[in-house]
Design a protein around this motif. Structure first.
Motif, short mmCIF file in Angstrom:
data_model
loop_
_atom_site.label_atom_id
_atom_site.label_comp_id
_atom_site.label_asym_id
_atom_site.label_seq_id
_atom_site.Cartn_x
_atom_site.Cartn_y
_atom_site.Cartn_z
N GLU A 180 -24.70 93.91 -11.01
CA GLU A 180 -24.09 93.38 -9.79
C GLU A 180 -23.08 92.28 -10.09
N THR A 181 -23.15 91.66 -11.26
CA THR A 181 -22.15 90.65 -11.63
C THR A 181 -20.83 91.28 -12.06
N GLY A 182 -20.82 92.59 -12.16
CA GLY A 182 -19.61 93.28 -12.59
C GLY A 182 -19.66 93.78 -14.02
N LEU A 183 -20.74 93.47 -14.74
CA LEU A 183 -20.89 93.99 -16.10
C LEU A 183 -21.10 95.51 -16.05
N LYS A 184 -20.63 96.18 -17.08
CA LYS A 184 -20.72 97.63 -17.13
C LYS A 184 -21.45 98.07 -18.40
N PRO A 185 -22.07 99.27 -18.36
CA PRO A 185 -22.69 99.80 -19.59
C PRO A 185 -21.67 99.81 -20.72
N GLY A 186 -22.11 99.35 -21.89
CA GLY A 186 -21.24 99.25 -23.05
C GLY A 186 -20.66 97.87 -23.26
N ASP A 187 -20.68 97.02 -22.22
CA ASP A 187 -20.18 95.65 -22.37
C ASP A 187 -21.11 94.85 -23.29
N LEU A 188 -20.51 93.97 -24.11
CA LEU A 188 -21.29 93.05 -24.95
C LEU A 188 -21.54 91.75 -24.19
N VAL A 189 -22.75 91.21 -24.29
CA VAL A 189 -23.06 89.89 -23.74
C VAL A 189 -23.70 89.05 -24.84
N LEU A 190 -23.19 87.86 -25.04
CA LEU A 190 -23.74 86.94 -26.03
C LEU A 190 -24.88 86.16 -25.39
N MET A 191 -26.03 86.11 -26.05
CA MET A 191 -27.20 85.42 -25.50
C MET A 191 -27.31 84.02 -26.09
N ARG A 192 -27.16 83.01 -25.23
CA ARG A 192 -27.32 81.60 -25.62
C ARG A 192 -28.43 81.01 -24.75
N LEU A 193 -29.64 81.53 -24.95
CA LEU A 193 -30.80 81.12 -24.16
C LEU A 193 -31.80 80.40 -25.03
N GLY A 194 -32.64 79.59 -24.42
CA GLY A 194 -33.62 78.80 -25.15
C GLY A 194 -34.91 79.56 -25.42
N ASN A 195 -35.89 78.82 -25.88
CA ASN A 195 -37.18 79.38 -26.26
C ASN A 195 -38.08 79.54 -25.03
#
Length: 505
Positions: free
Chosen positions: A65-80
């Motif tokens: 729903e944010t507009g991301l599509k299958p195949g898009d890369l997302v970098l994860m900068r999340l904590g523990n």
């Protein structure tokens, strides 16, 4: 006989396929069972399989729903936090490609990753360092996605890109390793070949949610089987682990060697009545530490060897214990060889550990660096860059990284062999070995060790003389408060020579 292990391939990965769907394959049947317990001192945060599935598929909906599509890369900068695996699997469920990264990375390090990957978005905890990116999705937004209507799984070719993970960079520049959805199918070979895991187990991993070792061994693999994952709450002191393991009836414990070492400091006995065995990976397990754990707990440790490019594929297990100082043997379904320049070497001879290109767990390649992946192939074999020797029964002894091998007096010596001998000496907590330059173009082996106090060098020399061939014996001994390690806890052998204050300095 040549050093090749091949007992037949694993069953083929079904198609269409989705990694997250495979991880959650038992979630509807086990809806009310606890999939995850986050262990606090006085309480637990429990996630049922139904809650876990809803959060993951709700996140999949929210990301789309944010507009991301299958195949898009997302970098994860999340904590523990538990948000990390939920977001990771939610992205994969939607066909989006997550790139999990260590929360310890600095802003400049993430800037290089963003420039290399050009991700469509960054999943971001505000407390985790990250370079600027025009589309950042924060933890508040991610948490709000949990209750959205569940998405369908994006099914497709099992060979398509599912996720990427960065190498540690200990052998050069960190690279983004691209893995297919079929990578989770390959991990089934670890269930009997390493874990001995069943649906009734309660597996506790000592690592953080945002460490790939925890993500695979501590979370996804137990969920794939229908077992319960136990994770200590963020900030839990290691000294609290024995109590948590006992109180929450952990049947399997997984950690890096350094955690086992710390748990045993000052303890002769650990009372863990429910524990069946422990799992160890991340760096070579010293035989002395293994024996100390067995004496203290009455349980075994089973070690595994792997890498970012193929996860773990050589291991010991309850069904196939390691013999002596060996790692174990290739897991059933794997095809592994020990190679020299001309191909597989005779059994018992050292060479480079290699895995066959047909292994379903082998990477697709390095993102943006296809030539580097091709350079690591020797015919049909992927070269790991690690040295080993295979016995007639398939057991593999680890001899160290190719670039860690020491050359002193014209002989090539494995640092792992020297370290294994040193680790058995009373008063040594951890040992490292490296070649050091004592005068121009003259190198000797130096031993570096940590422990409560500096040890008598004469006694140490006598000990190594009795236990190692002369050309393998350290000529210098350096006591350090702690040995240098990387962010993943692995010993940094390349850093050791800087601590040597020899005559050339």
């Amino acid at each position: 006989m040549l050093s090749i292990f091949d007992q037949g391939p694993p069953p083929p990965c079904p198609a269409p396929f989705n990694l997250a769907a495979h991880v959650l394959r038992h979630a509807e049947r086990l809806a009310d069972k606890t999939a995850l317990s986050v262990l606090h001192d006085t309480r637990t945060d429990d996630w049922s399989y139904a809650r876990l599935r809803q959060a993951i598929l709700g996140t999949a909906t929210g990301l789309l729903e944010t507009g991301l599509k299958p195949g898009d890369l997302v970098l994860m900068r999340l904590g523990n936090t538990v948000e990390f695996p939920v977001a990771y699997l939610g992205a994969i469920a939607a066909g989006i490609v997550p790139v999990p990264t260590s929360s310890q990375l600095t802003e400049p390090e993430t800037a290089r990753m963003i420039a290399e990957l050009n991700p469509a978005a960054v999943l971001r905890d505000a407390d985790v360092a990250c370079a600027p990116h025009p589309k950042q999705i924060g933890t508040e937004a991610l948490n709000a996605m949990h209750d959205l209507p569940p998405s369908d799984f994006a099914m497709g070719d099992p060979d398509r890109l599912a996720y990427a993970v960065y190498t540690s960079g200990t052998s050069g520049k960190p690279r983004a390793v691209a893995h297919a959805h079929r990578a989770i199918w390959a991990r089934q070979m670890m269930v009997d070949g390493w874990y001995g895991l069943t649906e009734d187990d309660r597996l506790c991993h000592a690592g953080a949610f945002n460490w790939t070792y925890t993500l695979g061994t501590g979370l996804m693999d137990p969920w794939t089987i229908g077992a319960t994952a136990l994770i200590p709450a963020p900030g839990t002191d290691i000294d609290r682990l024995p109590d948590l393991l006992a109180r929450h009836h952990a049947t399997i414990f997984a950690a890096a060697p350094g955690v086992y070492r710390k748990l045993l400091q000052g303890r002769d006995r650990l009372d863990l009545p429910a524990l069946r065995h422990g799992l160890c990976a991340g760096e070579k397990l010293a035989r002395a530490l293994h024996e100390q754990w067995s004496r203290a707990t009455g349980s075994e440790l089973y070690e595994a060897f792997g890498m970012s490019e193929c996860s773990t594929f050589i291991s010991s297990s309850p069904a196939h214990p390691a013999r002596g100082d060996a790692l174990g043997q290739p897991q059933p379904g794997r095809r592994v060889a020990i190679l020299g320049p001309d191909g597989p070497v005779p059994q018992g001879e050292p060479g480079t550990i290699a895995v066959h290109r047909s292994d379903p767990g082998l990477m697709l390649g390095y993102l943006n660096a296809p030539d580097e992946a091709a350079a690591r192939m020797q015919g049909d074999w992927f070269l790991t860059g690690d040295q080993g020797a295979m016995a007639i029964d398939g057991q593999v002894t680890y001899l160290g990284r190719d670039d860690d091998m020491m050359n002193a007096g014209g002989y090539r010596v494995s640092p792992v062999e020297v370290e294994a001998v040193l680790a058995r000496y009373p008063g040594i907590d951890q040992a490292g070995a490296a070649a050091v330059e004592v005068k121009p173009d003259t190198f000797v082996i130096a031993a570096f060790y940590s422990g409560p106090r500096e040890l008598d060098e004469t006694a140490l020399r006598a000990y190594v003389e009795a236990n190692l061939a002369r050309y393998k014996q350290p000529r210098a001994f350096v006591h350090l408060p702690a040995l240098p390690t990387g962010g993943n806890g692995k010993l940094l052998r390349r850093a050791l020579p800087a601590y040597f204050k020899g005559p050339s300095r």
